[in-house]
Design a protein around this motif. Sequence first.
Motif, PDB file in Angstrom:
ATOM      1  N   THR A   1       0.825  -1.215   0.000  1.00 60.17           N
ATOM      2  CA  THR A   1       0.000   0.000   0.000  1.00 60.17           C
ATOM      3  C   THR A   1       0.856   1.261   0.000  1.00 60.17           C
ATOM      4  O   THR A   1       0.568   2.228  -0.726  1.00 60.17           O
ATOM      5  N   LEU A   2       1.922   1.268   0.803  1.00 57.94           N
ATOM      6  CA  LEU A   2       2.777   2.449   0.839  1.00 57.94           C
ATOM      7  C   LEU A   2       3.541   2.618  -0.470  1.00 57.94           C
ATOM      8  O   LEU A   2       3.666   3.749  -0.987  1.00 57.94           O
ATOM      9  N   ALA A   3       4.037   1.514  -1.033  1.00 57.60           N
ATOM     10  CA  ALA A   3       4.765   1.600  -2.297  1.00 57.60           C
ATOM     11  C   ALA A   3       3.846   2.063  -3.427  1.00 57.60           C
ATOM     12  O   ALA A   3       4.259   2.856  -4.289  1.00 57.60           O
ATOM     13  N   TYR A   4       2.607   1.602  -3.426  1.00 58.38           N
ATOM     14  CA  TYR A   4       1.667   2.033  -4.465  1.00 58.38           C
ATOM     15  C   TYR A   4       1.371   3.523  -4.349  1.00 58.38           C
ATOM     16  O   TYR A   4       1.324   4.250  -5.361  1.00 58.38           O
ATOM     17  N   ALA A   5       1.171   3.993  -3.104  1.00 55.72           N
ATOM     18  CA  ALA A   5       0.891   5.418  -2.915  1.00 55.72           C
ATOM     19  C   ALA A   5       2.075   6.281  -3.348  1.00 55.72           C
ATOM     20  O   ALA A   5       1.905   7.317  -3.999  1.00 55.72           O
ATOM     21  N   LEU A   6       3.294   5.833  -3.021  1.00 56.44           N
ATOM     22  CA  LEU A   6       4.478   6.612  -3.378  1.00 56.44           C
ATOM     23  C   LEU A   6       4.833   6.504  -4.855  1.00 56.44           C
ATOM     24  O   LEU A   6       5.616   7.312  -5.361  1.00 56.44           O
ATOM     25  N   SER A   7       4.291   5.508  -5.543  1.00 60.06           N
ATOM     26  CA  SER A   7       4.596   5.347  -6.969  1.00 60.06           C
ATOM     27  C   SER A   7       3.687   6.189  -7.860  1.00 60.06           C
ATOM     28  O   SER A   7       3.985   6.377  -9.045  1.00 60.06           O
ATOM     29  N   ARG A   8       2.586   6.699  -7.312  1.00 61.44           N
ATOM     30  CA  ARG A   8       1.643   7.474  -8.113  1.00 61.44           C
ATOM     31  C   ARG A   8       2.045   8.949  -8.125  1.00 61.44           C
ATOM     32  O   ARG A   8       2.305   9.536  -7.069  1.00 61.44           O
TER      33      ARG A   8
END
Length: 295
Positions: A101-108
Amino acid sequence: MSSSARPGWMEKPRPLTQAAKALALTAVVLLVCVPFLVIVSTSLASTQEVVDNGGWVLWPTEPTLDAYRDIFDGGIVTHALGVSAGVTIVGTLLSLACTVTLAYALSRPGVFGGRPVLLLVLFTFLFPPGMIPSFLLVKELGLLDSYASLVLPVLVNVFNLVVLRGFFQSIPEELYEAARLDGAGDWRVLVSVVLPLSKAALAVVGLFYAVAYWNSWFYASLYLEIDHWPLQQVLRTYVVSGAGLTDATTGEATVTAPQTVQMAVLVIATVPILLVYPFLQKYFTKGVLTGAVKS
């Protein structure tokens, strides 16, 4: 292109070179397999055979499971094995959920506060907390002698977070846009688009987390009482103290030699990872190549 015009790296290896490579590979395999064979053989050897061979057995003449019976009859290793399995399973699932979840948020792109949060996460990677501040934090949170102390302080690994973030960024932007046009929200995009395309990366990161939780012993020595120790801390106690199973806990004499008990515990601690790895090997190889090769 004629053989004389070929570069050196395209030429067929000479028989002497092939023989040298085969010899080197054989030596590496022996260096890996022989110690493991000695560990398994010593755990299966009788006490008298271990004494006669100076503490190590390459191949037992009369294999016996006495060391394993002593281990599981005592209950200490059985309990520690359950603790390690529970911490590994729960910790891996929680770490994967938080990291994804954190990686997805930071990748957007355009996420509010994304860059400061990323810099903050990277700061913890460059300047990790010391042992005393970590202990004081766990104590103030009331996590001492709790299994949560083995999971929460290391819930998100920065390296794994960066790997997943880079993988999510490599997914074509057209897929995100198509999902948005179909009316999908962030959670739907993550579950229906991103995760199915990230099985290889998730397998790699999950294996990293599982191995780290399974092999962890240092935090257990700091935060847990002896009756809550995981398997690796129990193994370390046996190996460092040089005592048998009962000697390390009650002081009474053991039936089997200390070496057989130590090697049996070592086998029990190693086998679960060896059993899991073959099922993840194809994903592991694909995940590593995905991060190294760009189309």
